[in-house]
Design a protein around this motif. Structure first.
Motif, PDB file in Angstrom:
ATOM      1  N   GLY A  24       0.823  -1.205   0.000  1.00 59.10           N
ATOM      2  CA  GLY A  24       0.000   0.000   0.000  1.00 59.10           C
ATOM      3  C   GLY A  24       0.860   1.259   0.000  1.00 59.10           C
ATOM      4  O   GLY A  24       0.604   2.218  -0.736  1.00 59.10           O
ATOM      5  N   LEU A  25       1.923   1.208   0.804  1.00 62.93           N
ATOM      6  CA  LEU A  25       2.840   2.347   0.874  1.00 62.93           C
ATOM      7  C   LEU A  25       3.500   2.573  -0.488  1.00 62.93           C
ATOM      8  O   LEU A  25       3.670   3.713  -0.932  1.00 62.93           O
ATOM      9  CB  LEU A  25       3.906   2.047   1.931  1.00 62.93           C
ATOM     10  CG  LEU A  25       4.528   3.225   2.636  1.00 62.93           C
ATOM     11  CD1 LEU A  25       3.454   4.003   3.366  1.00 62.93           C
ATOM     12  CD2 LEU A  25       5.589   2.745   3.615  1.00 62.93           C
ATOM     13  N   ALA A  39       4.362  -2.664  -7.032  1.00 55.46           N
ATOM     14  CA  ALA A  39       3.883  -2.760  -5.657  1.00 55.46           C
ATOM     15  C   ALA A  39       2.607  -3.594  -5.607  1.00 55.46           C
ATOM     16  O   ALA A  39       2.371  -4.347  -4.659  1.00 55.46           O
ATOM     17  CB  ALA A  39       3.631  -1.370  -5.095  1.00 55.46           C
ATOM     18  N   ALA A  40       1.776  -3.470  -6.647  1.00 56.45           N
ATOM     19  CA  ALA A  40       0.505  -4.186  -6.637  1.00 56.45           C
ATOM     20  C   ALA A  40       0.653  -5.661  -6.956  1.00 56.45           C
ATOM     21  O   ALA A  40      -0.252  -6.440  -6.697  1.00 56.45           O
ATOM     22  CB  ALA A  40      -0.457  -3.542  -7.638  1.00 56.45           C
ATOM     23  N   THR A  41       1.799  -6.059  -7.539  1.00 55.57           N
ATOM     24  CA  THR A  41       1.935  -7.485  -7.841  1.00 55.57           C
ATOM     25  C   THR A  41       2.757  -8.227  -6.791  1.00 55.57           C
ATOM     26  O   THR A  41       2.268  -9.176  -6.203  1.00 55.57           O
ATOM     27  CB  THR A  41       2.550  -7.723  -9.240  1.00 55.57           C
ATOM     28  OG1 THR A  41       3.642  -6.837  -9.409  1.00 55.57           O
ATOM     29  CG2 THR A  41       1.535  -7.518 -10.312  1.00 55.57           C
ATOM     30  N   LYS A  42       4.003  -7.795  -6.556  1.00 54.54           N
ATOM     31  CA  LYS A  42       4.864  -8.673  -5.755  1.00 54.54           C
ATOM     32  C   LYS A  42       4.587  -8.712  -4.257  1.00 54.54           C
ATOM     33  O   LYS A  42       4.163  -9.751  -3.753  1.00 54.54           O
ATOM     34  CB  LYS A  42       6.325  -8.382  -6.047  1.00 54.54           C
ATOM     35  CG  LYS A  42       6.791  -9.187  -7.218  1.00 54.54           C
ATOM     36  CD  LYS A  42       7.810  -8.462  -8.006  1.00 54.54           C
ATOM     37  CE  LYS A  42       7.117  -7.742  -9.108  1.00 54.54           C
ATOM     38  NZ  LYS A  42       7.925  -6.800  -9.795  1.00 54.54           N
ATOM     39  N   PRO A  43       4.797  -7.626  -3.519  1.00 55.61           N
ATOM     40  CA  PRO A  43       4.596  -7.752  -2.065  1.00 55.61           C
ATOM     41  C   PRO A  43       3.147  -8.076  -1.741  1.00 55.61           C
ATOM     42  O   PRO A  43       2.864  -8.802  -0.785  1.00 55.61           O
ATOM     43  CB  PRO A  43       4.956  -6.365  -1.528  1.00 55.61           C
ATOM     44  CG  PRO A  43       5.414  -5.556  -2.644  1.00 55.61           C
ATOM     45  CD  PRO A  43       5.149  -6.263  -3.919  1.00 55.61           C
TER      46      PRO A  43
ATOM     47  N   LEU B  88      11.924  -0.922  -0.848  1.00 58.41           N
ATOM     48  CA  LEU B  88      11.962   0.297  -1.644  1.00 58.41           C
ATOM     49  C   LEU B  88      10.806   1.211  -1.249  1.00 58.41           C
ATOM     50  O   LEU B  88      10.972   2.435  -1.137  1.00 58.41           O
ATOM     51  CB  LEU B  88      11.864  -0.069  -3.124  1.00 58.41           C
ATOM     52  CG  LEU B  88      12.230   1.003  -4.124  1.00 58.41           C
ATOM     53  CD1 LEU B  88      13.690   1.365  -4.004  1.00 58.41           C
ATOM     54  CD2 LEU B  88      11.929   0.510  -5.527  1.00 58.41           C
ATOM     55  N   ALA B  89       9.631   0.603  -1.012  1.00 56.14           N
ATOM     56  CA  ALA B  89       8.461   1.412  -0.623  1.00 56.14           C
ATOM     57  C   ALA B  89       8.671   2.021   0.754  1.00 56.14           C
ATOM     58  O   ALA B  89       8.309   3.172   1.002  1.00 56.14           O
ATOM     59  CB  ALA B  89       7.204   0.541  -0.629  1.00 56.14           C
TER      60      ALA B  89
END
Lengths: 128, 182
Positions: A24-25, A39-43, B88-89
């Motif tokens: 989300g971050l 961000a929307a696929t891996k973590p 990274l985020a």
């Protein structure tokens, strides 16, 4: 034995929610569409898988586990497709800024293809 | 009349699809009972009849060792990639991205699809564009330095090789320029 499983389940749930939080971050912080799709696929996917694993370890019942397996399977099949469709649409509608990329071989190839058809704008082309 | 005459799946594929859909139905209801199986069969038949899918051109053979290797690499890469992107985020550094072109060695829709799927889930990459006629994938890389581009290129080809070694026939391996029998 069941205490050990509960502890493992708790660990999975916490790790999963931490990864979902990071996803989300990432959606919030990453600079452009393409980076956000990462961000929307891996973590996010691994976070969900860990949550499901935690649930499976806690619930320990056959039918529930099969349902969790299905959720995991569909998530892994659909998440990359969704990311692909969004990035592809973004590229084609000029939502991607090629100058933000270190290397951009797709824009190079699209330009070359455009020149080949005589400069007429056949099909979509990214704005520069 | 269908616009797509080649979208006529073979009977064998039909049976597998129906069996799979029925299994999904039963798993979703969470109880193995005769009523559930019958209802699942009815729904599966309806789905297969009303939404025919293009048949998958599969000439390979399933290799257990290759499959295990593929699954192991997949899990490892998924964990590594997730931690990288999450980190990274969290740090909030601006990533430097790139889009590279990778020409795959096999000429099969199935392997192209599988490779693209795995690429999107694992090492820092999302498939932006795929050309099925030339077997070319355009892959977006998150956070690269210039030197990493060649590495990422090799990574995608390595995924394809693992897919082929898990599912491809000897002919398909040879066709893709890979050594047979490893």
């Amino acid at each position: 034995m069941s205490v050990l499983l509960d502890v493992l389940a708790a660990g999975c749930l916490i790790a999963g929610s931490a990864l979902a939080f990071a996803a989300g971050l990432g959606l919030l912080r990453f600079p452009d569409l393409l980076a956000r799709s990462h961000a929307a696929t891996k973590p996010q996917v691994l976070g969900l898988l860990l949550m499901l694993l935690g649930l499976a370890l806690r619930l320990r019942s056959g039918p529930a586990i099969w349902m969790l397996v299905l959720v995991a399977l569909f998530q892994m099949v659909t998440a990359p497709v969704a990311a692909h469709m969004v990035t592809r649409a973004g590229y084609r509608t000029g939502k991607v800024d090629p100058s933000s990329l270190v290397v951009d071989e797709l824009t190079d190839d699209l330009r070359a293809a455009e020149r080949e058809v005589g400069g007429s704008s056949q099909g979509p082309s990214p704005r520069s | 009349m269908s616009l797509h005459p080649r979208r006529r799946p073979g009977a064998g594929f039909h049976v597998l699809t129906i069996a799979w859909l029925t299994a999904v139905w039963v798993a979703l209801w969470g109880e193995l009972s005769i009523a559930n199986v019958l209802a699942g069969l009815a729904v599966a038949l309806l789905v297969v009849r009303s939404l025919p899918m293009p048949s998958i051109d599969f000439h390979g053979r399933v290799r257990p060792v290759g499959l295990v290797r593929l699954a192991w690499h997949f899990v490892r890469d998924l964990v590594v990639a997730s931690v990288q992107v999450a980190w990274l985020a969290l740090t909030g550094r601006r990533p430097r991205s790139a889009v590279i072109r990778v020409r795959l060695r096999s000429h099969s829709d199935l392997y192209l699809t599988l490779t693209a799927q795995l690429c999107s889930l694992i090492p820092g990459s999302v498939v932006v564009e795929a050309h099925r006629h030339d077997g070319v994938l355009y892959v977006h890389l998150l956070d690269v330095a210039d030197a990493d581009v060649a590495v990422a290129h090799a990574d995608v080809l390595a995924i394809e090789e693992r897919v082929l070694r898990a599912l491809g026939s000897d002919d398909e391996l040879r066709d893709a320029g890979l050594e047979v029998g490893r």
